[in-house]
Design a protein around this motif. Structure first.
Motif, PDB file in Angstrom:
ATOM      1  N   UNK A  53      -9.638  -6.383  15.481  1.00 44.63           N
ATOM      2  CA  UNK A  53     -10.435  -7.298  16.098  1.00 44.63           C
ATOM      3  C   UNK A  53      -9.875  -8.660  16.065  1.00 44.63           C
ATOM      4  N   UNK A  54      -9.020  -8.837  15.475  1.00 50.20           N
ATOM      5  CA  UNK A  54      -8.424 -10.033  14.671  1.00 50.20           C
ATOM      6  C   UNK A  54      -9.248 -10.913  13.876  1.00 50.20           C
ATOM      7  N   UNK A  55     -10.208 -10.089  13.307  1.00 54.03           N
ATOM      8  CA  UNK A  55     -11.160 -10.861  12.354  1.00 54.03           C
ATOM      9  C   UNK A  55     -10.545 -11.076  10.894  1.00 54.03           C
ATOM     10  N   UNK A  56     -10.079 -10.314  10.653  1.00 50.38           N
ATOM     11  CA  UNK A  56      -9.372 -10.027   9.207  1.00 50.38           C
ATOM     12  C   UNK A  56      -8.045  -9.842   9.142  1.00 50.38           C
ATOM     13  N   UNK A  57      -7.146 -10.554   8.216  1.00 49.56           N
ATOM     14  CA  UNK A  57      -5.719 -10.392   8.208  1.00 49.56           C
ATOM     15  C   UNK A  57      -5.443  -9.317   7.292  1.00 49.56           C
ATOM     16  N   UNK A  58      -4.498  -8.391   7.849  1.00 46.14           N
ATOM     17  CA  UNK A  58      -4.287  -7.135   6.896  1.00 46.14           C
ATOM     18  C   UNK A  58      -3.266  -7.857   5.795  1.00 46.14           C
ATOM     19  N   UNK A 109     -14.283 -13.185  18.395  1.00 48.55           N
ATOM     20  CA  UNK A 109     -13.593 -12.011  19.193  1.00 48.55           C
ATOM     21  C   UNK A 109     -13.179 -12.271  20.530  1.00 48.55           C
ATOM     22  N   UNK A 159     -19.489  -5.040  16.447  1.00 48.32           N
ATOM     23  CA  UNK A 159     -19.516  -4.984  14.850  1.00 48.32           C
ATOM     24  C   UNK A 159     -20.762  -3.882  14.601  1.00 48.32           C
ATOM     25  N   UNK A 180      -7.398  -9.994  21.626  1.00 45.11           N
ATOM     26  CA  UNK A 180      -8.825 -10.307  21.788  1.00 45.11           C
ATOM     27  C   UNK A 180      -9.133 -10.225  23.328  1.00 45.11           C
ATOM     28  N   UNK A 181      -8.184 -10.538  24.184  1.00 45.07           N
ATOM     29  CA  UNK A 181      -8.554 -10.371  25.735  1.00 45.07           C
ATOM     30  C   UNK A 181      -8.469  -8.709  25.972  1.00 45.07           C
ATOM     31  N   UNK A 195      -9.115 -16.191  10.912  1.00 41.85           N
ATOM     32  CA  UNK A 195      -8.221 -15.802   9.799  1.00 41.85           C
ATOM     33  C   UNK A 195      -6.701 -16.085  10.245  1.00 41.85           C
ATOM     34  N   UNK A 196      -5.920 -16.567   9.238  1.00 42.11           N
ATOM     35  CA  UNK A 196      -4.449 -16.818  10.078  1.00 42.11           C
ATOM     36  C   UNK A 196      -3.766 -15.064   9.855  1.00 42.11           C
ATOM     37  N   UNK A 197      -3.276 -14.829  10.978  1.00 40.20           N
ATOM     38  CA  UNK A 197      -3.047 -13.403  10.798  1.00 40.20           C
ATOM     39  C   UNK A 197      -1.344 -13.222  10.281  1.00 40.20           C
ATOM     40  N   UNK A 198      -1.149 -14.047   9.664  1.00 39.96           N
ATOM     41  CA  UNK A 198       0.285 -14.088   8.987  1.00 39.96           C
ATOM     42  C   UNK A 198       1.426 -13.462  10.020  1.00 39.96           C
ATOM     43  N   UNK A 199       1.806 -14.376  10.922  1.00 37.56           N
ATOM     44  CA  UNK A 199       2.935 -13.816  11.806  1.00 37.56           C
ATOM     45  C   UNK A 199       4.092 -13.763  11.012  1.00 37.56           C
ATOM     46  N   UNK A 213     -15.265  -5.772  21.280  1.00 38.50           N
ATOM     47  CA  UNK A 213     -15.647  -5.313  20.088  1.00 38.50           C
ATOM     48  C   UNK A 213     -17.224  -5.178  19.779  1.00 38.50           C
ATOM     49  N   UNK A 237      -1.196  -7.563  16.720  1.00 39.47           N
ATOM     50  CA  UNK A 237      -2.385  -8.323  16.184  1.00 39.47           C
ATOM     51  C   UNK A 237      -2.099  -9.565  15.484  1.00 39.47           C
ATOM     52  N   UNK A 238      -0.801  -9.336  14.790  1.00 39.35           N
ATOM     53  CA  UNK A 238      -0.260 -10.705  13.906  1.00 39.35           C
ATOM     54  C   UNK A 238       0.169 -11.630  14.738  1.00 39.35           C
ATOM     55  N   UNK A 239       0.939 -11.507  15.758  1.00 42.10           N
ATOM     56  CA  UNK A 239       1.851 -12.406  16.591  1.00 42.10           C
ATOM     57  C   UNK A 239       0.864 -12.857  17.853  1.00 42.10           C
ATOM     58  N   UNK A 248      -9.585  -5.672  11.367  1.00 35.65           N
ATOM     59  CA  UNK A 248      -8.354  -6.021  11.460  1.00 35.65           C
ATOM     60  C   UNK A 248      -8.063  -6.006  13.019  1.00 35.65           C
TER      61      UNK A 248
END
Lengths: 311, 280
Positions: free
Chosen positions: A48-53, B99, A80, A73-74, B274-278, A78, A65-67, A46
């Protein structure tokens, strides 16, 4: 800096992460410990923005991480727990490709890559094909790759898993160097002792929840409600043993084989500890040392995770 | 957006493409297969015509060669493109790539262009075979260029479908099967349905002439019809008569396939990460 707020991840009915809150300060080396499937890799994915919570969020250096997943990522490098490499690509080209993926210019890459290979001791392997390198070398190369854009935060998922003891030590040495460079490092392992030595703070995760957080000693104190103490006497160990045994705040007292040390768990606070020491002296026990010690981490870990299972 | 030549994925794929013998062999067998068939066809024609060269026969040969190449391209493209993302996923290299700060569109376009570039190489490598046909006359360079352009266009569209299924479907093998299935429908299915629609139209033609727009819509999505229409404009006229739509079929085909192409690329780019849902 990493700030995790109420992070939850559900896969159907299974809750992999359960309202995880965590704050990791700048320059901290944070060890994430837990059994397989406890939620470590989920947290890392999450971040690493590879998975949405499912709910909750996290901030990496202030970026949500959501917005701002791109900004996040910059900020992060990461690595794995499981990763593959491309066939027929040389170590140098491997780094060059990822360097380009971070938008680093050709000239800069040319300067950077030898330095990174040097850091992970792979200079002599720069013309070797990546898929032919040993596991330990691949892990180190992957670590070098995660550093190529000079991220402030490193997220390393089990960087030492599957390595032989020698490769493990090499990996640890590199991590120490990175720590000295002031990077914020989030590192996971299911083997505690591997981490204890180099982490400032340890978090123990079990079934998606953070069970404890702090230095190893703090965790132990918090979880067992007591700290491990060790006293050494010059002579008359029986008398000392009897004295400590009678104290209601002391439990699990045992005598060491050397015939001079006694180890026990002490429940009291600093004030009580001071009183205990005073009493020892008043009783004229022949003490030569009176100190807190760090117990075996594995015991602590087992206790915490087993406790989690029972509850 | 950065120029395509600066695309890291594209650069890497170009570099790796010819490091394995596989790609060289691919070109060899492709040209060999087409070459053998062309020479075989010339031989058979020579036999039946008892020597002598007939431009009409040469034209026939050109059409057959074009259709053959077209079929081969449609057959090869899904195999080359339907694994570009899913194979990275299977080899566990995708996570690392995602990433990096490379944009999703740059990754998708890099992957598509690098696979398509190899197909273009195949097409270019086969061009000298066309020169054999040219030798006998009967076709114009313009026709050759049109066929070439249609080939390239189709490669991009089929490639985009392959990339899309590769992004959406986790397993390469499933992505390939799906892409082949969709291609089979676009090539065979629409043609078959168009035929059925045609026969219905003809049956009901006893009284007043009826038109069926379905014929046009199906033909529009059918690449072989578009290709053959290039040589035999009468087919287009027939379809226009049956459907009552006089808009040029090849333009409709270009528009519909461009739409498919853009949709496939946009969906792939959106799906890659994945959409991180903003939350607002």
């Amino acid at each position: 800096m990493i700030e995790i707020i109420g992070l939850t991840k559900q896969y159907g009915k299974f809750t992999a992460l359960d309202h995880l809150d965590l704050h990791i300060g700048e320059g901290t080396v944070f060890g994430f410990v837990g059994q397989n499937g406890a939620g470590k890799s989920t947290t890392f994915s999450i971040l690493a923005t590879l998975l949405a919570p499912t709910s909750g969020t996290a901030f990496v250096n202030g970026y949500n991480i959501l917005k701002d997943p791109k900004k996040v990522r910059e900020q992060i490098g990461y690595m794995p727990d499981f990763f593959g490499v491309y066939d027929q690509l040389k170590a140098e080209e491997y780094l060059d490709f990822y360097g380009a993926s971070y938008g680093i210019s050709v000239n800069e890459r040319k300067k950077l890559i030898p330095q990174l290979l040097e850091l992970v001791n792979l200079t002599d392997k720069r013309d070797s094909y990546v898929d032919l390198l040993s596991r330990g070398m691949k892990q180190r190369l992957c670590l070098a790759r995660s550093l190529i854009h000079d991220p402030e935060v490193l997220i390393l998922d089990e960087p030492a898993s599957g390595l032989d003891p020698r490769a493990r030590i090499e990996m640890r040495e590199i991590l120490k160097e990175l720590k000295a460079m002031g990077k914020t490092i989030l590192i996971s392992s299911h083997i505690l002792p591997e981490l204890a030595e180099m982490c400032d703070v340890i978090g123990i995760i079990d079934q998606g929840k953070l069970k404890a957080q702090g230095s190893v000693a703090e965790i132990q104190e918090k979880l067992q409600g007591a700290k491990s103490m060790m006293v050494k006497v010059n002579r008359n160990i029986e008398r000392a043993f009897a004295f400590f045994e009678d104290n209601p705040d002391i439990s699990e007292i045992e005598r060491h084989e050397d015939g001079a040390s006694i180890q026990f768990l002490f429940k009291g606070n600093a004030e009580a500890q001071q009183q205990l020491l005073k009493a020892c002296i008043m009783q004229e026990l022949d003490l030569v040392s009176f100190a807190e010690i760090e117990t075996d981490l594995e015991d602590v870990f087992m206790e915490i995770t087993n406790g989690g299972m029972e509850s | 957006m950065k120029s395509w030549l600066m695309n890291p994925v594209l650069n890497k794929e170009f570099k790796l493409r010819f490091r394995s013998l596989k790609s060289f062999l691919g070109v060899l067998f492709y040209v060999l297969a087409i070459g053998i068939i062309v020479i075989g066809m010339i031989f058979v024609q020579q036999l039946s015509s008892m020597g002598g060269v007939n431009p009409e026969q040469s034209r026939e040969l050109f059409m057959m060669l074009s259709v053959l190449q077209f079929a081969l391209i449609i057959f090869i493209t899904p195999g080359l493109t339907a694994g570009v993302i899913s194979s990275e996923r299977e080899r566990q290299t995708l996570n690392i790539l995602l990433t990096t700060s490379q944009s999703s569109s740059s990754i998708i376009i890099g992957k598509l262009v690098s696979s398509v570039a190899f197909l273009l190489l195949l097409i270019i490598a086969s061009l000298p075979l066309y020169s054999i046909v040219f030798l006998y006359g009967g076709i114009s360079p313009r026709e050759l260029l049109t066929v070439f352009a249609l080939n390239v266009f189709t490669v991009f569209v089929v490639g985009s479908l392959g990339v899309m299924f590769s992004t959406f479907i986790r397993k390469t093998i499933a992505a390939m099967v799906t892409t082949y299935g969709v291609m089979l429908f676009l090539v065979g299915g629409t043609g078959f349905l168009a035929l059925i629609a045609t026969s219905f139209t003809q049956m009901s033609q006893t009284g007043t002439p009826t038109t069926n727009i379905l014929v046009y819509l199906l033909a529009m999505f059918n690449t072989p019809i578009t290709l053959v229409n290039l040589f035999q404009p009468s087919i287009g006229e027939e379809i226009a008569r049956m459907s009552g739509v006089s808009f040029p079929l090849w333009i409709a085909h270009l528009i519909s396939y461009t739409f498919i192409f853009i949709t496939a690329i946009v969906l792939s780019v959106r799906k890659l990460r994945p959409k991180m849902k903003a939350k607002k």
